[in-house]
Motif scaffolding. Sequence first.
Motif, PDB file in Angstrom:
ATOM      1  N   ALA A 114      -4.762  11.114  -7.811  1.00  0.00           N
ATOM      2  CA  ALA A 114      -4.061  10.145  -6.966  1.00  0.00           C
ATOM      3  C   ALA A 114      -4.994   9.527  -5.928  1.00  0.00           C
ATOM      4  O   ALA A 114      -4.957   8.307  -5.701  1.00  0.00           O
ATOM      5  CB  ALA A 114      -2.874  10.816  -6.279  1.00  0.00           C
ATOM      6  N   VAL A 165       0.512   4.240  -2.946  1.00  0.00           N
ATOM      7  CA  VAL A 165       0.134   5.640  -2.701  1.00  0.00           C
ATOM      8  C   VAL A 165       1.151   6.581  -3.345  1.00  0.00           C
ATOM      9  O   VAL A 165       0.788   7.552  -4.032  1.00  0.00           O
ATOM     10  CB  VAL A 165       0.019   5.896  -1.187  1.00  0.00           C
ATOM     11  CG1 VAL A 165      -0.218   7.377  -0.919  1.00  0.00           C
ATOM     12  CG2 VAL A 165      -1.118   5.071  -0.597  1.00  0.00           C
ATOM     13  N   VAL A 166       2.428   6.286  -3.141  1.00  0.00           N
ATOM     14  CA  VAL A 166       3.464   7.128  -3.755  1.00  0.00           C
ATOM     15  C   VAL A 166       3.380   7.051  -5.280  1.00  0.00           C
ATOM     16  O   VAL A 166       3.478   8.069  -5.978  1.00  0.00           O
ATOM     17  CB  VAL A 166       4.859   6.697  -3.256  1.00  0.00           C
ATOM     18  CG1 VAL A 166       5.948   7.475  -3.981  1.00  0.00           C
ATOM     19  CG2 VAL A 166       4.975   6.908  -1.758  1.00  0.00           C
ATOM     20  N   GLY A 167       3.182   5.844  -5.813  1.00  0.00           N
ATOM     21  CA  GLY A 167       3.060   5.701  -7.259  1.00  0.00           C
ATOM     22  C   GLY A 167       1.853   6.428  -7.820  1.00  0.00           C
ATOM     23  O   GLY A 167       1.908   6.982  -8.928  1.00  0.00           O
ATOM     24  N   PHE A 216       0.542   9.224  -6.692  1.00  0.00           N
ATOM     25  CA  PHE A 216       0.859  10.652  -6.769  1.00  0.00           C
ATOM     26  C   PHE A 216       1.867  10.936  -7.883  1.00  0.00           C
ATOM     27  O   PHE A 216       1.809  11.993  -8.522  1.00  0.00           O
ATOM     28  CB  PHE A 216       1.396  11.146  -5.426  1.00  0.00           C
ATOM     29  CG  PHE A 216       0.315  11.505  -4.450  1.00  0.00           C
ATOM     30  CD1 PHE A 216      -0.248  12.770  -4.451  1.00  0.00           C
ATOM     31  CD2 PHE A 216      -0.157  10.575  -3.541  1.00  0.00           C
ATOM     32  CE1 PHE A 216      -1.254  13.104  -3.560  1.00  0.00           C
ATOM     33  CE2 PHE A 216      -1.162  10.893  -2.648  1.00  0.00           C
ATOM     34  CZ  PHE A 216      -1.716  12.163  -2.653  1.00  0.00           C
ATOM     35  N   VAL A 217       2.771  10.003  -8.128  1.00  0.00           N
ATOM     36  CA  VAL A 217       3.714  10.193  -9.239  1.00  0.00           C
ATOM     37  C   VAL A 217       2.966  10.169 -10.574  1.00  0.00           C
ATOM     38  O   VAL A 217       3.209  11.000 -11.462  1.00  0.00           O
ATOM     39  CB  VAL A 217       4.808   9.108  -9.198  1.00  0.00           C
ATOM     40  CG1 VAL A 217       5.664   9.165 -10.459  1.00  0.00           C
ATOM     41  CG2 VAL A 217       5.680   9.286  -7.968  1.00  0.00           C
ATOM     42  N   TRP A 258      -5.941   5.499  -5.361  1.00  0.00           N
ATOM     43  CA  TRP A 258      -5.665   4.765  -4.122  1.00  0.00           C
ATOM     44  C   TRP A 258      -6.938   4.126  -3.575  1.00  0.00           C
ATOM     45  O   TRP A 258      -6.930   2.957  -3.161  1.00  0.00           O
ATOM     46  CB  TRP A 258      -5.054   5.719  -3.104  1.00  0.00           C
ATOM     47  CG  TRP A 258      -4.961   5.128  -1.728  1.00  0.00           C
ATOM     48  CD1 TRP A 258      -4.449   3.906  -1.391  1.00  0.00           C
ATOM     49  CD2 TRP A 258      -5.432   5.715  -0.520  1.00  0.00           C
ATOM     50  NE1 TRP A 258      -4.552   3.702  -0.040  1.00  0.00           N
ATOM     51  CE2 TRP A 258      -5.148   4.800   0.525  1.00  0.00           C
ATOM     52  CE3 TRP A 258      -6.037   6.923  -0.209  1.00  0.00           C
ATOM     53  CZ2 TRP A 258      -5.480   5.070   1.848  1.00  0.00           C
ATOM     54  CZ3 TRP A 258      -6.349   7.190   1.111  1.00  0.00           C
ATOM     55  CH2 TRP A 258      -6.074   6.267   2.121  1.00  0.00           C
ATOM     56  N   GLN A 267      -3.479  16.870  -9.463  1.00  0.00           N
ATOM     57  CA  GLN A 267      -2.662  15.721  -9.074  1.00  0.00           C
ATOM     58  C   GLN A 267      -3.311  14.959  -7.924  1.00  0.00           C
ATOM     59  O   GLN A 267      -3.391  13.725  -7.937  1.00  0.00           O
ATOM     60  CB  GLN A 267      -1.270  16.193  -8.665  1.00  0.00           C
ATOM     61  CG  GLN A 267      -0.354  15.073  -8.198  1.00  0.00           C
ATOM     62  CD  GLN A 267       0.993  15.593  -7.718  1.00  0.00           C
ATOM     63  OE1 GLN A 267       1.246  16.791  -7.765  1.00  0.00           O
ATOM     64  NE2 GLN A 267       1.847  14.704  -7.255  1.00  0.00           N
ATOM     65  N   THR A 268      -3.794  15.686  -6.929  1.00  0.00           N
ATOM     66  CA  THR A 268      -4.440  15.038  -5.783  1.00  0.00           C
ATOM     67  C   THR A 268      -5.756  14.389  -6.192  1.00  0.00           C
ATOM     68  O   THR A 268      -6.090  13.286  -5.730  1.00  0.00           O
ATOM     69  CB  THR A 268      -4.678  16.070  -4.672  1.00  0.00           C
ATOM     70  OG1 THR A 268      -3.432  16.694  -4.348  1.00  0.00           O
ATOM     71  CG2 THR A 268      -5.247  15.410  -3.436  1.00  0.00           C
ATOM     72  N   ARG A 305       0.808  -1.218   0.000  1.00  0.00           N
ATOM     73  CA  ARG A 305       0.000   0.000   0.000  1.00  0.00           C
ATOM     74  C   ARG A 305       0.849   1.280   0.000  1.00  0.00           C
ATOM     75  O   ARG A 305       0.547   2.217  -0.752  1.00  0.00           O
ATOM     76  CB  ARG A 305      -0.948  -0.014   1.197  1.00  0.00           C
ATOM     77  CG  ARG A 305      -1.897   1.178   1.238  1.00  0.00           C
ATOM     78  CD  ARG A 305      -2.839   1.093   2.417  1.00  0.00           C
ATOM     79  NE  ARG A 305      -3.781  -0.013   2.258  1.00  0.00           N
ATOM     80  CZ  ARG A 305      -3.742  -1.133   2.972  1.00  0.00           C
ATOM     81  NH1 ARG A 305      -2.790  -1.310   3.881  1.00  0.00           N
ATOM     82  NH2 ARG A 305      -4.640  -2.079   2.785  1.00  0.00           N
ATOM     83  N   PRO A 306       1.890   1.407   0.816  1.00  0.00           N
ATOM     84  CA  PRO A 306       2.674   2.662   0.780  1.00  0.00           C
ATOM     85  C   PRO A 306       3.267   2.959  -0.590  1.00  0.00           C
ATOM     86  O   PRO A 306       3.268   4.116  -1.038  1.00  0.00           O
ATOM     87  CB  PRO A 306       3.767   2.422   1.829  1.00  0.00           C
ATOM     88  CG  PRO A 306       3.209   1.378   2.735  1.00  0.00           C
ATOM     89  CD  PRO A 306       2.378   0.499   1.868  1.00  0.00           C
ATOM     90  N   TYR A 307       3.751   1.921  -1.261  1.00  0.00           N
ATOM     91  CA  TYR A 307       4.326   2.137  -2.589  1.00  0.00           C
ATOM     92  C   TYR A 307       3.248   2.533  -3.598  1.00  0.00           C
ATOM     93  O   TYR A 307       3.502   3.326  -4.516  1.00  0.00           O
ATOM     94  CB  TYR A 307       5.040   0.871  -3.057  1.00  0.00           C
ATOM     95  CG  TYR A 307       6.096   0.382  -2.092  1.00  0.00           C
ATOM     96  CD1 TYR A 307       7.351   0.975  -2.056  1.00  0.00           C
ATOM     97  CD2 TYR A 307       5.837  -0.665  -1.215  1.00  0.00           C
ATOM     98  CE1 TYR A 307       8.322   0.537  -1.173  1.00  0.00           C
ATOM     99  CE2 TYR A 307       6.800  -1.114  -0.320  1.00  0.00           C
ATOM    100  CZ  TYR A 307       8.039  -0.504  -0.305  1.00  0.00           C
ATOM    101  OH  TYR A 307       8.994  -0.935   0.576  1.00  0.00           O
TER     102      TYR A 307
END
Length: 368
Positions: A225, A203-205, A207-208, A229, A221-222, A199-201
Amino acid sequence: MSQSALPPNDQEMTLVQHLLEFRNSVTKGILAILVLFVILFPFANDLYLYISEPLSRFLPEGTSMIATGVASPFLTPFKLSLVLAIYLAMPFLLFQVWSFIAPALYHHEKQLVGPLLFFSSFLFYAGGAFAYYVVFPLVFGFLSTAAPEGVTVATDISLYLDFVIKMFFAFGIAFEVPIVVVLLILTRMVSPQKLSHARPYVVVGAFVIGMLLTPPDIVSQTLLAIPMWLLYEAGIIVGSAVQKARRRKDEEDTNEEENDTAKQNPTNSGQSNDKASPASDETDPYAIPEEDFDNRYADQLEDDEDWDKAFDEIDSEFSILEQEYKKRKEAEQAEKDAQNKEAKKEDDDLPSDSTPKDSSDKPSKSDK
Protein backbone atom coordinates in the motif's frame (compact mmCIF):
# COMPACT_ATOMS: atom_id res chain seq x y z
CA MET A 1 -15.12 5.17 -42.64
CA SER A 2 -14.27 8.21 -44.68
CA GLN A 3 -10.77 9.30 -45.53
CA SER A 4 -11.07 12.37 -43.29
CA ALA A 5 -11.69 10.18 -40.29
CA LEU A 6 -8.29 8.49 -40.62
CA PRO A 7 -4.98 9.63 -39.15
CA PRO A 8 -2.73 11.56 -41.52
CA ASN A 9 -0.59 9.60 -43.97
CA ASP A 10 -2.56 6.42 -43.23
CA GLN A 11 -5.04 4.54 -45.34
CA GLU A 12 -8.07 2.58 -44.37
CA MET A 13 -7.47 -1.13 -43.76
CA THR A 14 -10.00 -3.84 -44.41
CA LEU A 15 -11.18 -6.27 -41.77
CA VAL A 16 -9.09 -9.06 -43.28
CA GLN A 17 -5.97 -6.89 -43.15
CA HIS A 18 -6.65 -6.10 -39.49
CA LEU A 19 -7.05 -9.80 -38.72
CA LEU A 20 -3.83 -10.65 -40.54
CA GLU A 21 -1.98 -7.94 -38.64
CA PHE A 22 -3.42 -9.22 -35.37
CA ARG A 23 -2.39 -12.77 -36.26
CA ASN A 24 1.16 -11.65 -37.01
CA SER A 25 1.42 -9.81 -33.69
CA VAL A 26 0.09 -12.79 -31.73
CA THR A 27 2.41 -15.17 -33.58
CA LYS A 28 5.46 -13.03 -32.83
CA GLY A 29 4.51 -12.83 -29.16
CA ILE A 30 4.06 -16.60 -28.88
CA LEU A 31 7.36 -17.23 -30.66
CA ALA A 32 9.15 -14.88 -28.28
CA ILE A 33 7.71 -16.73 -25.28
CA LEU A 34 8.65 -20.11 -26.74
CA VAL A 35 12.22 -19.01 -27.46
CA LEU A 36 12.68 -17.74 -23.92
CA PHE A 37 11.09 -20.89 -22.52
CA VAL A 38 13.48 -23.12 -24.48
CA ILE A 39 16.40 -21.08 -23.16
CA LEU A 40 15.21 -21.12 -19.54
CA PHE A 41 13.92 -24.67 -19.17
CA PRO A 42 17.38 -26.36 -18.89
CA PHE A 43 18.04 -24.11 -15.89
CA ALA A 44 14.59 -24.62 -14.34
CA ASN A 45 15.86 -26.31 -11.16
CA ASP A 46 18.50 -23.66 -10.57
CA LEU A 47 15.91 -20.95 -11.14
CA TYR A 48 13.61 -22.53 -8.59
CA LEU A 49 16.39 -22.68 -6.02
CA TYR A 50 16.99 -18.97 -6.59
CA ILE A 51 13.28 -18.16 -6.31
CA SER A 52 12.89 -20.22 -3.12
CA GLU A 53 15.93 -18.72 -1.39
CA PRO A 54 13.94 -16.03 0.54
CA LEU A 55 11.92 -18.82 2.20
CA SER A 56 14.68 -21.42 2.52
CA ARG A 57 16.80 -19.19 4.72
CA PHE A 58 14.04 -19.07 7.36
CA LEU A 59 13.24 -22.79 7.40
CA PRO A 60 14.28 -24.66 10.55
CA GLU A 61 17.50 -26.63 10.42
CA GLY A 62 17.11 -30.09 9.00
CA THR A 63 13.93 -29.21 7.08
CA SER A 64 13.33 -28.33 3.46
CA MET A 65 10.52 -27.72 1.05
CA ILE A 66 8.42 -30.71 0.03
CA ALA A 67 6.52 -31.90 -3.04
CA THR A 68 3.14 -33.39 -2.20
CA GLY A 69 2.06 -34.03 -5.79
CA VAL A 70 3.29 -36.94 -7.86
CA ALA A 71 4.30 -34.78 -10.83
CA SER A 72 5.20 -31.67 -8.81
CA PRO A 73 9.00 -32.17 -9.06
CA PHE A 74 8.70 -31.86 -12.85
CA LEU A 75 5.66 -29.63 -13.37
CA THR A 76 6.68 -26.95 -10.88
CA PRO A 77 10.03 -26.06 -12.56
CA PHE A 78 8.29 -26.37 -15.93
CA LYS A 79 5.64 -23.87 -14.81
CA LEU A 80 8.31 -21.56 -13.42
CA SER A 81 10.16 -21.53 -16.74
CA LEU A 82 6.99 -20.76 -18.68
CA VAL A 83 5.84 -17.97 -16.37
CA LEU A 84 9.33 -16.48 -16.27
CA ALA A 85 9.43 -16.53 -20.08
CA ILE A 86 6.16 -14.56 -20.17
CA TYR A 87 7.49 -12.23 -17.49
CA LEU A 88 10.67 -11.49 -19.44
CA ALA A 89 8.82 -11.18 -22.75
CA MET A 90 6.46 -8.53 -21.39
CA PRO A 91 8.20 -5.54 -23.07
CA PHE A 92 8.13 -7.33 -26.43
CA LEU A 93 4.47 -8.24 -25.95
CA LEU A 94 3.65 -4.61 -25.17
CA PHE A 95 5.57 -3.57 -28.27
CA GLN A 96 3.47 -5.94 -30.37
CA VAL A 97 0.32 -4.43 -28.92
CA TRP A 98 1.60 -0.98 -29.83
CA SER A 99 2.56 -2.06 -33.36
CA PHE A 100 -1.00 -3.34 -33.85
CA ILE A 101 -2.67 -0.09 -32.78
CA ALA A 102 0.02 2.26 -34.16
CA PRO A 103 -1.69 2.82 -37.55
CA ALA A 104 -4.66 4.37 -35.73
CA LEU A 105 -2.49 6.84 -33.79
CA TYR A 106 -1.42 10.34 -34.72
CA HIS A 107 2.15 11.58 -34.67
CA HIS A 108 1.85 13.33 -31.30
CA GLU A 109 0.30 10.16 -29.87
CA LYS A 110 3.07 7.96 -31.22
CA GLN A 111 5.64 10.15 -29.49
CA LEU A 112 4.30 8.99 -26.12
CA VAL A 113 4.66 5.30 -26.92
CA GLY A 114 8.45 5.07 -26.57
CA PRO A 115 8.68 6.61 -23.08
CA LEU A 116 5.50 4.79 -22.09
CA LEU A 117 6.91 1.37 -23.03
CA PHE A 118 10.24 2.05 -21.37
CA PHE A 119 8.94 3.35 -18.05
CA SER A 120 6.08 0.85 -17.82
CA SER A 121 8.50 -2.05 -18.34
CA PHE A 122 10.99 -0.56 -15.89
CA LEU A 123 8.35 -0.06 -13.20
CA PHE A 124 6.93 -3.54 -13.77
CA TYR A 125 10.30 -5.17 -13.18
CA ALA A 126 11.02 -2.77 -10.32
CA GLY A 127 7.86 -4.00 -8.62
CA GLY A 128 8.99 -7.61 -8.97
CA ALA A 129 12.46 -6.78 -7.64
CA PHE A 130 10.94 -4.91 -4.70
CA ALA A 131 8.80 -7.93 -3.88
CA TYR A 132 11.75 -10.34 -4.04
CA TYR A 133 14.41 -8.33 -2.21
CA VAL A 134 12.28 -6.39 0.29
CA VAL A 135 8.86 -7.96 0.79
CA PHE A 136 9.71 -11.67 0.74
CA PRO A 137 12.39 -11.58 3.48
CA LEU A 138 10.12 -9.59 5.80
CA VAL A 139 7.00 -11.65 5.12
CA PHE A 140 8.68 -15.07 5.36
CA GLY A 141 10.62 -14.01 8.43
CA PHE A 142 7.38 -12.99 10.12
CA LEU A 143 5.42 -16.08 9.04
CA SER A 144 8.16 -18.54 10.04
CA THR A 145 8.21 -17.18 13.59
CA ALA A 146 4.42 -17.30 13.84
CA ALA A 147 4.28 -21.11 13.64
CA PRO A 148 3.12 -22.76 16.90
CA GLU A 149 5.48 -24.95 18.87
CA GLY A 150 5.65 -28.50 17.63
CA VAL A 151 4.70 -27.49 14.07
CA THR A 152 7.36 -28.01 11.42
CA VAL A 153 7.29 -25.51 8.57
CA ALA A 154 7.56 -27.50 5.33
CA THR A 155 6.08 -25.59 2.40
CA ASP A 156 4.96 -27.35 -0.75
CA ILE A 157 6.95 -26.28 -3.81
CA SER A 158 3.86 -25.88 -5.99
CA LEU A 159 2.00 -23.73 -3.47
CA TYR A 160 5.08 -21.60 -2.93
CA LEU A 161 5.46 -21.00 -6.67
CA ASP A 162 1.81 -19.93 -6.96
CA PHE A 163 2.33 -17.52 -4.08
CA VAL A 164 5.49 -16.06 -5.62
CA ILE A 165 3.90 -15.60 -9.05
CA LYS A 166 0.91 -13.84 -7.51
CA MET A 167 3.15 -11.49 -5.54
CA PHE A 168 5.39 -10.72 -8.52
CA PHE A 169 2.50 -9.73 -10.74
CA ALA A 170 0.69 -7.90 -7.93
CA PHE A 171 3.67 -5.68 -7.18
CA GLY A 172 4.52 -5.29 -10.86
CA ILE A 173 1.02 -4.04 -11.69
CA ALA A 174 0.89 -1.88 -8.55
CA PHE A 175 4.06 -0.10 -9.61
CA GLU A 176 2.31 1.00 -12.83
CA VAL A 177 0.31 3.59 -10.89
CA PRO A 178 2.50 6.55 -12.01
CA ILE A 179 1.96 5.62 -15.66
CA VAL A 180 -1.81 5.69 -15.22
CA VAL A 181 -1.70 9.00 -13.34
CA VAL A 182 0.53 10.68 -15.93
CA LEU A 183 -1.68 9.47 -18.78
CA LEU A 184 -4.79 10.81 -17.05
CA ILE A 185 -3.13 14.21 -16.70
CA LEU A 186 -1.69 14.34 -20.21
CA THR A 187 -5.00 13.39 -21.80
CA ARG A 188 -6.69 16.11 -19.69
CA MET A 189 -9.18 13.64 -18.30
CA VAL A 190 -8.31 14.67 -14.73
CA SER A 191 -6.43 17.69 -13.43
CA PRO A 192 -3.60 17.40 -10.87
CA GLN A 193 -5.72 19.36 -8.40
CA LYS A 194 -8.52 16.80 -8.54
CA LEU A 195 -6.03 13.97 -8.11
CA SER A 196 -4.58 15.74 -5.07
CA HIS A 197 -8.04 16.15 -3.57
CA ALA A 198 -8.67 12.42 -4.05
CA ARG A 199 -5.61 11.51 -1.98
CA PRO A 200 -7.53 10.17 1.09
CA TYR A 201 -9.56 7.82 -1.08
CA VAL A 202 -6.42 6.64 -2.86
CA VAL A 203 -4.70 5.81 0.43
CA VAL A 204 -7.69 3.79 1.61
CA GLY A 205 -7.94 2.07 -1.78
CA ALA A 206 -4.24 1.20 -1.70
CA PHE A 207 -4.64 -0.57 1.64
CA VAL A 208 -7.73 -2.38 0.38
CA ILE A 209 -5.83 -3.59 -2.70
CA GLY A 210 -2.94 -4.62 -0.48
CA MET A 211 -5.34 -6.60 1.68
CA LEU A 212 -6.79 -8.42 -1.34
CA LEU A 213 -3.54 -9.19 -3.17
CA THR A 214 -1.20 -10.08 -0.32
CA PRO A 215 -1.23 -12.76 2.40
CA PRO A 216 -3.33 -12.06 5.47
CA ASP A 217 -0.64 -10.18 7.36
CA ILE A 218 -0.18 -6.49 8.00
CA VAL A 219 3.45 -6.50 6.84
CA SER A 220 2.88 -7.41 3.20
CA GLN A 221 -0.28 -5.31 3.04
CA THR A 222 1.59 -2.23 4.24
CA LEU A 223 4.56 -2.92 1.97
CA LEU A 224 2.24 -2.91 -1.03
CA ALA A 225 0.00 0.00 0.00
CA ILE A 226 2.72 2.51 0.90
CA PRO A 227 4.64 2.18 -2.41
CA MET A 228 1.37 2.53 -4.31
CA TRP A 229 0.59 5.76 -2.47
CA LEU A 230 4.11 7.14 -2.96
CA LEU A 231 4.05 6.25 -6.64
CA TYR A 232 0.67 7.97 -6.93
CA GLU A 233 2.21 11.15 -5.52
CA ALA A 234 5.18 10.78 -7.89
CA GLY A 235 2.79 10.45 -10.81
CA ILE A 236 1.03 13.69 -9.83
CA ILE A 237 4.36 15.53 -9.61
CA VAL A 238 5.64 14.22 -12.94
CA GLY A 239 2.31 14.78 -14.67
CA SER A 240 2.10 18.37 -13.40
CA ALA A 241 5.64 19.10 -14.59
CA VAL A 242 4.96 17.64 -18.03
CA GLN A 243 1.69 19.54 -18.28
CA LYS A 244 3.37 22.83 -17.38
CA ALA A 245 6.10 22.22 -19.95
CA ARG A 246 3.52 21.45 -22.63
CA ARG A 247 1.49 24.54 -21.70
CA ARG A 248 4.62 26.70 -21.87
CA LYS A 249 5.43 25.28 -25.28
CA ASP A 250 1.89 25.96 -26.50
CA GLU A 251 2.14 29.55 -25.30
CA GLU A 252 5.45 30.00 -27.09
CA ASP A 253 3.99 28.58 -30.29
CA THR A 254 1.00 30.90 -29.95
CA ASN A 255 3.24 33.91 -29.42
CA GLU A 256 5.32 32.98 -32.45
CA GLU A 257 2.21 32.70 -34.58
CA GLU A 258 0.98 36.08 -33.34
CA ASN A 259 4.34 37.65 -34.09
CA ASP A 260 4.36 36.19 -37.57
CA THR A 261 0.85 37.46 -38.15
CA ALA A 262 1.80 40.91 -36.86
CA LYS A 263 4.78 41.05 -39.19
CA GLN A 264 2.64 40.11 -42.15
CA ASN A 265 -0.13 42.60 -41.24
CA PRO A 266 1.53 45.48 -39.36
CA THR A 267 -1.44 47.84 -39.80
CA ASN A 268 -3.94 45.47 -38.25
CA SER A 269 -1.66 44.13 -35.54
CA GLY A 270 -2.93 46.54 -32.90
CA GLN A 271 -6.55 45.72 -33.57
CA SER A 272 -5.90 41.99 -33.65
CA ASN A 273 -4.00 42.13 -30.38
CA ASP A 274 -6.82 44.12 -28.75
CA LYS A 275 -9.33 41.57 -29.91
CA ALA A 276 -7.21 38.62 -28.93
CA SER A 277 -6.28 39.81 -25.45
CA PRO A 278 -9.67 39.15 -23.78
CA ALA A 279 -9.78 35.66 -25.23
CA SER A 280 -6.27 34.91 -24.00
CA ASP A 281 -7.16 36.07 -20.50
CA GLU A 282 -10.22 33.84 -20.40
CA THR A 283 -8.49 30.78 -21.84
CA ASP A 284 -9.05 27.65 -19.83
CA PRO A 285 -5.66 26.22 -18.81
CA TYR A 286 -7.03 22.71 -19.24
CA ALA A 287 -8.81 23.36 -22.52
CA ILE A 288 -7.75 21.21 -25.44
CA PRO A 289 -6.01 23.28 -28.16
CA GLU A 290 -7.79 23.52 -31.45
CA GLU A 291 -4.91 21.90 -33.28
CA ASP A 292 -5.40 18.75 -31.21
CA PHE A 293 -8.86 18.27 -32.62
CA ASP A 294 -9.03 16.05 -35.67
CA ASN A 295 -11.54 14.56 -38.01
CA ARG A 296 -11.09 11.01 -36.79
CA TYR A 297 -14.70 10.83 -35.73
CA ALA A 298 -16.14 12.75 -38.66
CA ASP A 299 -18.35 9.86 -39.66
CA GLN A 300 -19.65 9.52 -36.14
CA LEU A 301 -20.51 13.22 -36.06
CA GLU A 302 -22.39 12.91 -39.34
CA ASP A 303 -24.23 9.87 -38.00
CA ASP A 304 -25.10 11.79 -34.84
CA GLU A 305 -26.51 14.63 -36.93
CA ASP A 306 -28.58 12.15 -38.94
CA TRP A 307 -29.88 10.58 -35.76
CA ASP A 308 -30.74 14.02 -34.38
CA LYS A 309 -32.74 14.81 -37.50
CA ALA A 310 -34.52 11.46 -37.30
CA PHE A 311 -35.39 12.00 -33.64
CA ASP A 312 -36.66 15.51 -34.42
CA GLU A 313 -38.93 14.09 -37.11
CA ILE A 314 -40.19 11.44 -34.69
CA ASP A 315 -40.88 14.12 -32.07
CA SER A 316 -42.82 16.22 -34.57
CA GLU A 317 -44.87 13.18 -35.64
CA PHE A 318 -45.62 12.36 -32.02
CA SER A 319 -46.72 15.94 -31.37
CA ILE A 320 -49.07 15.79 -34.38
CA LEU A 321 -50.51 12.49 -33.20
CA GLU A 322 -50.95 13.90 -29.73
CA GLN A 323 -52.85 16.90 -31.06
CA GLU A 324 -55.08 14.66 -33.18
CA TYR A 325 -55.73 12.46 -30.17
CA LYS A 326 -56.72 15.46 -28.07
CA LYS A 327 -59.06 16.72 -30.80
CA ARG A 328 -60.67 13.29 -31.11
CA LYS A 329 -61.13 13.09 -27.35
CA GLU A 330 -62.67 16.55 -27.27
CA ALA A 331 -65.08 15.61 -30.10
CA GLU A 332 -66.10 12.42 -28.31
CA GLN A 333 -66.64 14.33 -25.08
CA ALA A 334 -68.73 16.96 -26.88
CA GLU A 335 -70.83 14.23 -28.48
CA LYS A 336 -71.38 12.57 -25.11
CA ASP A 337 -72.40 15.90 -23.58
CA ALA A 338 -74.89 16.49 -26.40
CA GLN A 339 -76.38 13.03 -25.92
CA ASN A 340 -76.69 13.60 -22.19
CA LYS A 341 -78.47 16.92 -22.78
CA GLU A 342 -80.94 15.32 -25.21
CA ALA A 343 -81.64 12.49 -22.79
CA LYS A 344 -82.23 14.94 -19.96
CA LYS A 345 -84.55 17.02 -22.14
CA GLU A 346 -86.61 13.95 -23.06
CA ASP A 347 -86.93 13.03 -19.39
CA ASP A 348 -88.22 16.51 -18.61
CA ASP A 349 -90.87 16.33 -21.36
CA LEU A 350 -92.38 13.02 -20.09
CA PRO A 351 -95.55 13.31 -17.77
CA SER A 352 -94.85 12.74 -14.14
CA ASP A 353 -96.51 9.61 -12.62
CA SER A 354 -95.78 10.64 -9.12
CA THR A 355 -98.44 13.44 -8.93
CA PRO A 356 -101.24 12.65 -6.36
CA LYS A 357 -104.71 11.83 -7.70
CA ASP A 358 -107.68 14.14 -7.09
CA SER A 359 -109.64 13.50 -3.92
CA SER A 360 -112.90 13.38 -5.91
CA ASP A 361 -111.82 10.13 -7.49
CA LYS A 362 -111.78 8.40 -4.14
CA PRO A 363 -115.04 6.60 -3.24
CA SER A 364 -116.89 8.02 -0.25
CA LYS A 365 -118.37 6.04 2.60
CA SER A 366 -121.88 7.01 1.59
CA ASP A 367 -121.41 5.53 -1.86
CA LYS A 368 -120.41 2.31 -0.28
